[in-house]
Motif scaffolding. Structure first.
Motif, mmCIF file in Angstrom:
data_model
loop_
_atom_site.group_PDB
_atom_site.id
_atom_site.type_symbol
_atom_site.label_atom_id
_atom_site.label_comp_id
_atom_site.label_asym_id
_atom_site.label_seq_id
_atom_site.Cartn_x
_atom_site.Cartn_y
_atom_site.Cartn_z
ATOM 1 N N VAL A 159 0.812 -1.209 0.055
ATOM 2 C CA VAL A 159 -0.081 0.013 0.095
ATOM 3 C C VAL A 159 1.017 1.189 -0.012
ATOM 4 O O VAL A 159 1.642 1.398 0.837
ATOM 5 C CB VAL A 159 -0.910 -0.044 1.326
ATOM 6 C CG1 VAL A 159 -1.659 1.160 1.323
ATOM 7 C CG2 VAL A 159 -1.861 -1.205 1.254
ATOM 8 N N THR A 160 0.719 2.087 -0.885
ATOM 9 C CA THR A 160 1.676 3.286 -1.203
ATOM 10 C C THR A 160 0.880 4.602 -0.841
ATOM 11 O O THR A 160 -0.235 4.758 -0.991
ATOM 12 C CB THR A 160 2.156 3.501 -2.625
ATOM 13 O OG1 THR A 160 2.809 2.194 -3.015
ATOM 14 C CG2 THR A 160 2.983 4.756 -2.767
ATOM 15 N N ALA A 161 1.420 5.250 0.110
ATOM 16 C CA ALA A 161 1.267 6.456 0.847
ATOM 17 C C ALA A 161 1.826 7.797 0.097
ATOM 18 O O ALA A 161 2.843 7.728 -0.031
ATOM 19 C CB ALA A 161 1.014 6.581 2.165
ATOM 20 N N GLN A 162 0.932 8.760 -0.376
ATOM 21 C CA GLN A 162 1.372 9.967 -1.069
ATOM 22 C C GLN A 162 0.957 11.092 -0.418
ATOM 23 O O GLN A 162 -0.555 11.223 -0.081
ATOM 24 C CB GLN A 162 1.316 10.065 -2.418
ATOM 25 C CG GLN A 162 1.998 11.109 -3.212
ATOM 26 C CD GLN A 162 1.893 10.875 -4.780
ATOM 27 O OE1 GLN A 162 0.601 10.394 -5.198
ATOM 28 N NE2 GLN A 162 2.951 11.210 -5.403
ATOM 29 N N ARG A 163 1.694 12.135 -0.100
ATOM 30 C CA ARG A 163 1.409 13.352 0.336
ATOM 31 C C ARG A 163 1.336 14.545 -0.650
ATOM 32 O O ARG A 163 2.723 14.478 -1.200
ATOM 33 C CB ARG A 163 1.952 13.730 1.879
ATOM 34 C CG ARG A 163 1.843 15.299 2.163
ATOM 35 C CD ARG A 163 2.443 15.408 3.485
ATOM 36 N NE ARG A 163 2.499 16.913 3.723
ATOM 37 C CZ ARG A 163 2.554 17.308 4.996
ATOM 38 N NH1 ARG A 163 2.333 16.739 6.151
ATOM 39 N NH2 ARG A 163 2.746 18.981 5.323
ATOM 40 N N VAL A 164 0.355 15.247 -0.996
ATOM 41 C CA VAL A 164 0.627 16.449 -1.849
ATOM 42 C C VAL A 164 -0.017 17.597 -1.010
ATOM 43 O O VAL A 164 -0.978 17.742 -0.120
ATOM 44 C CB VAL A 164 -0.145 16.155 -2.976
ATOM 45 C CG1 VAL A 164 -0.225 17.566 -3.802
ATOM 46 C CG2 VAL A 164 0.376 14.996 -3.984
ATOM 47 N N GLY A 165 0.810 18.700 -1.055
ATOM 48 C CA GLY A 165 0.492 20.116 -0.292
ATOM 49 C C GLY A 165 1.167 21.235 -0.580
ATOM 50 O O GLY A 165 1.901 21.151 -1.669
ATOM 51 N N TRP A 166 0.300 22.251 -0.202
ATOM 52 C CA TRP A 166 0.908 23.661 -0.451
ATOM 53 C C TRP A 166 1.199 24.485 0.724
ATOM 54 O O TRP A 166 0.415 24.289 1.736
ATOM 55 C CB TRP A 166 -0.176 24.381 -1.450
ATOM 56 C CG TRP A 166 -0.615 24.180 -2.611
ATOM 57 C CD1 TRP A 166 -1.203 23.107 -3.510
ATOM 58 C CD2 TRP A 166 0.168 24.682 -3.955
ATOM 59 N NE1 TRP A 166 -1.314 22.962 -4.441
ATOM 60 C CE2 TRP A 166 -0.369 24.045 -5.091
ATOM 61 C CE3 TRP A 166 0.823 25.851 -4.078
ATOM 62 C CZ2 TRP A 166 -0.117 24.298 -6.266
ATOM 63 C CZ3 TRP A 166 1.284 26.260 -5.432
ATOM 64 C CH2 TRP A 166 0.739 25.505 -6.702
ATOM 65 N N ILE A 167 2.184 25.382 0.695
ATOM 66 C CA ILE A 167 2.611 26.148 1.856
ATOM 67 C C ILE A 167 2.379 27.613 1.529
ATOM 68 O O ILE A 167 2.827 28.086 0.644
ATOM 69 C CB ILE A 167 4.139 25.883 2.238
ATOM 70 C CG1 ILE A 167 4.455 24.294 2.417
ATOM 71 C CG2 ILE A 167 4.501 26.674 3.363
ATOM 72 C CD1 ILE A 167 6.216 24.186 2.360
ATOM 73 N N ALA A 168 1.422 27.881 2.473
ATOM 74 C CA ALA A 168 1.015 29.393 2.178
ATOM 75 C C ALA A 168 2.144 30.319 2.498
ATOM 76 O O ALA A 168 2.805 29.959 3.466
ATOM 77 C CB ALA A 168 -0.302 29.686 3.177
ATOM 78 N N GLN A 169 2.319 31.533 1.863
ATOM 79 C CA GLN A 169 3.170 32.540 2.030
ATOM 80 C C GLN A 169 2.926 32.909 3.604
ATOM 81 O O GLN A 169 2.029 33.476 3.807
ATOM 82 C CB GLN A 169 3.118 33.591 1.069
ATOM 83 C CG GLN A 169 4.133 34.439 1.243
ATOM 84 C CD GLN A 169 5.455 33.776 0.575
ATOM 85 O OE1 GLN A 169 5.545 32.925 -0.197
ATOM 86 N NE2 GLN A 169 6.592 34.389 1.057
ATOM 87 N N GLY A 170 4.085 32.805 4.173
ATOM 88 C CA GLY A 170 4.032 33.349 5.762
ATOM 89 C C GLY A 170 3.255 32.410 6.771
ATOM 90 O O GLY A 170 2.821 33.009 7.863
ATOM 91 N N GLY A 171 2.415 31.219 6.083
ATOM 92 C CA GLY A 171 1.454 30.435 6.752
ATOM 93 C C GLY A 171 1.908 29.247 7.053
ATOM 94 O O GLY A 171 3.013 28.827 6.538
ATOM 95 N N GLY A 172 0.887 28.385 7.352
ATOM 96 C CA GLY A 172 1.083 27.019 7.527
ATOM 97 C C GLY A 172 1.074 26.148 5.913
ATOM 98 O O GLY A 172 0.866 26.782 5.173
ATOM 99 N N ALA A 173 0.636 24.914 6.123
ATOM 100 C CA ALA A 173 0.635 24.144 4.936
ATOM 101 C C ALA A 173 -0.811 23.275 5.019
ATOM 102 O O ALA A 173 -1.292 23.010 6.083
ATOM 103 C CB ALA A 173 1.814 22.907 4.954
ATOM 104 N N ALA A 174 -1.209 23.265 3.694
ATOM 105 C CA ALA A 174 -2.691 22.638 3.542
ATOM 106 C C ALA A 174 -2.039 21.411 2.846
ATOM 107 O O ALA A 174 -1.695 21.279 1.707
ATOM 108 C CB ALA A 174 -3.565 23.206 2.999
ATOM 109 N N TYR A 175 -2.569 19.974 3.214
ATOM 110 C CA TYR A 175 -1.924 18.975 2.516
ATOM 111 C C TYR A 175 -3.197 18.015 2.473
ATOM 112 O O TYR A 175 -4.083 17.694 3.320
ATOM 113 C CB TYR A 175 -0.663 18.511 2.955
ATOM 114 C CG TYR A 175 -0.678 18.158 4.681
ATOM 115 C CD1 TYR A 175 -1.160 16.857 5.036
ATOM 116 C CD2 TYR A 175 -0.704 19.128 5.646
ATOM 117 C CE1 TYR A 175 -1.171 16.556 6.351
ATOM 118 C CE2 TYR A 175 -0.467 18.852 6.854
ATOM 119 C CZ TYR A 175 -0.815 17.609 7.298
ATOM 120 O OH TYR A 175 -1.064 17.360 8.539
ATOM 121 N N ALA A 176 -2.965 17.004 1.522
ATOM 122 C CA ALA A 176 -3.842 15.770 1.417
ATOM 123 C C ALA A 176 -3.115 14.541 1.328
ATOM 124 O O ALA A 176 -1.859 14.730 0.924
ATOM 125 C CB ALA A 176 -4.634 15.991 0.354
#
Length: 598
Positions: free
Chosen positions: A487-504
């Motif tokens: 089972v393979t797990a993959q994370r994809v995310g965006w780091i907001a400028q000056g903020g935290g990260a939103a990821y799936a």
């Protein structure tokens, strides 16, 4: 290019011819010439071939190193002139001078890794979950855990320790009777073939099983048995064990030099906990205690043996060198605490106990103090008591089962396994018995890729959230005897400028389809555009740009594909060079960046 084996063979044959000439005309012993001159000429031949570009440099260096080792042995032999003394000593205690029981044990562990755990197909990623001792209710794990390993590095470390320490323990055990009046074939137990091929390997298997049964919680690996080898030999040859630790380091260095003659590396980021957080102190101490007990029962009565000073010094140096002082515990999902001073005190206490138990075990005189037991019995009790305590603690811990998975409903099912991603959920294994001590608690939360199997009493954080954030993807192997799946797990995310990260996080079973299983909270950038806040949000695994004003959502739009753009509330968002750039009123500003993984 010329074949390196051909170069080595031809060069050594020329060296052998030169050795023959030296033997005939210069009086040099032929055996000395073959062991020294032939490999030296072989080194010269390999060096010339490498210099001319006829053979690759790295293999040539490895071959030269092997030849120099042979020549070094030849030089020492020629200077020492043992006249068979070395081999006679070995043959006095080992059948044909060979530690057969150690070889059987090494080959058995290696075969289990290669053919049962699937190491032959994936040397660095063996199947481990079904071969871990999760609970007494899962007998397969209890039986196989001592002989399985979590990876090649784990196997390599334990095999090097076994190669160095097991023959020393077997030499102390002896294939031949050491007590007066006993003949080599006077009984089945005294038969050297039985002792070499049955009794010693059987003892190894039983000690391994004991390290699994009496360990506190899930274990995997042969290290408990390696500690037992060392402890058994400590009873008779304490300083030889300390020397063996140096030999262990030298063997490891030689192996690395042979397999990787030249290493090129560079500085870079890495992820992992402190090295001491992986030390199984209780399992190692269990192996040491079992080895000392067997040593007292089997070896202590044979002769007077080493002094208490040697026993104490040997035990402390051995235990300290192999990090028996590394007392640690969890302090959170990725935090640990080390009680170094307590660990050092423990090592000193172990040295005192071993010295006392072994010295007392050699005497049948009454202990005194108003008791009828002998000193030997007291010495045995001194070792049995900690074993009994460990067994008493192990029973309730290892009888625990997972009451439930506690996992999200979107877990991936693979036969009896469930694989899911979750954050800040109670660790069903570590928190099975909630105890607080020294301000620490066994109640620990887990975050990451979690594997659960009710049939195997298995609940484990296979890949931590931090590691997945560092690597971006990871593969978990599940299975059993004769089958396995991934089972393979993959994370994809965006780091907001000056903020935290939103990821799936997405999971993919084998050849199946990707499945979205987790979305983080939105990440808001530390900027405003036209009086609006910009956030990265996730819906059903799709990333959106969201604009809010005064707490109200103005609008959302999916993040465009790389090289494309979209417009929301008069603001143009362009996805370029792994960045999301906003263009408004002639101003360009980076709103967020894609996560980068190592």
């Amino acid at each position: 290019m010329v074949s390196l084996p051909v170069v080595v063979a031809v060069s050594c044959l020329l060296g052998a011819a030169a050795a023959g000439l030296l033997s005939r005309f210069a009086g040099v012993r032929l055996s000395d010439g073959l062991l020294v001159v032939a490999p030296v000429v072989g080194v010269l031949g390999v060096g010339v071939a490498a210099a001319l570009g006829a053979v690759p440099v790295d293999p040539a260096l490895a071959a030269a190193l092997a030849l120099v080792l042979v020549a070094s042995f030849g030089v020492v032999r020629a200077l020492d002139r043992p006249r068979g003394r070395w081999f006679r000593r070995l043959r006095a205690r080992l059948l044909f001078g060979v530690p057969w029981g150690s070889l059987v044990s090494i080959l058995g562990v290696l075969a289990f890794y290669l053919f049962v755990q699937g190491g032959a197909d994936g040397l660095y990623s063996p199947l481990t979950l079904p071969f871990t001792s999760w609970s007494y209710t899962y007998p397969l794990g209890v039986l196989t855990a001592p002989f399985a390993h979590s990876g090649y590095g784990h196997l390599y470390g334990n095999l090097v320790g076994t190669v160095v320490l097991a023959p020393l323990a077997e030499y102390a055990f002896s294939h031949f009777p050491t007590e007066r009046g006993d003949g080599s074939f006077s009984s089945l137990r005294a038969n050297p073939y039985v002792r070499a091929f049955v009794l010693f390997p059987l003892g190894v298997a039983l000690v391994g099983l004991a390290t699994s049964v009496f360990a506190w919680g899930p274990v995997i690996g042969f290290s408990g048995v390696v500690f037992a080898f060392a402890a058994f030999a400590l009873v008779r040859y304490p300083l030889a064990v300390v020397v063996a630790l140096t030999v262990r380091s030298a063997v490891s260095t030689l192996y690395s030099a042979l397999t990787d003659p030249v290493v090129v590396t560079s500085a870079g980021a890495s992820y992992g906990g402190p090295w001491w957080a992986g030390v199984a102190v209780q399992g190692h101490f269990l192996g040491l205690t079992l080895g000392v007990l067997l040593g007292v029962l089997v070896l202590a009565k044979r002769d007077r043996g080493p002094s208490a000073l040697r026993l104490f010094a040997g035990t402390v140096l051995f235990a300290a060198s192999l990090s028996l002082w590394a007392w640690w515990w969890y302090r959170g999902p990725a935090s640990y605490v080390l009680y170094r001073a307590v660990g050092v005190l423990f090592v000193l206490a172990v040295g005192w106990v071993v010295a006392t138990a072994v010295r007392a075990g050699r005497s049948r005189e009454p202990l005194g103090w108003g008791t009828d037991i002998s000193r030997r019995q007291a010495g045995v009790l001194l070792v049995v008591v900690p074993l009994a305590v460990m067994a008493g603690v192990a029973a309730p811990i290892n009888y625990t089962t997972t009451a439930g998975s506690g996992l999200p409903a979107d877990a991936v099912d693979v036969r009896d396994y469930q694989v899911a991603y979750a954050e800040t959920v109670p660790n069903q294994r570590v928190s099975a018995i909630d105890v607080s001590l020294f301000g620490e608690s066994t109640s620990v939360n887990a975050s990451g890729v979690i594997v659960y199997s009710d049939r195997r009493a298995l609940w484990t954080e296979a890949v931590s959230a931090g590691r997945l954030a560092f690597t971006g993807s990871s593969t978990v192997r599940v299975g059993g005897i004769g089958w396995e799946a991934t089972v393979t797990a993959q994370r994809v995310g965006w780091i907001a400028q000056g903020g935290g990260a939103a990821y799936a996080v997405y999971l993919k079973p084998g050849d199946g389809d990707w499945r979205h299983v987790y979305s983080s909270e939105p990440a808001m950038a530390d900027l405003t555009l036209a009086g609006k806040n910009v956030s990265i949000v996730i819906r059903d695994g799709v990333f959106y740009v969201a604009l809010t004003q005064g707490g109200a959502v103005v609008g959302t739009t999916p993040i465009p594909r790389s090289g494309s753009s979209t417009t929301l509330a008069g603001i143009r968002f362009r996805h370029t060079n792994r960045a999301l750039v906003a263009v408004f009123d002639g101003t360009r500003v980076t709103v967020a960046n894609e996560e980068a993984y190592s």
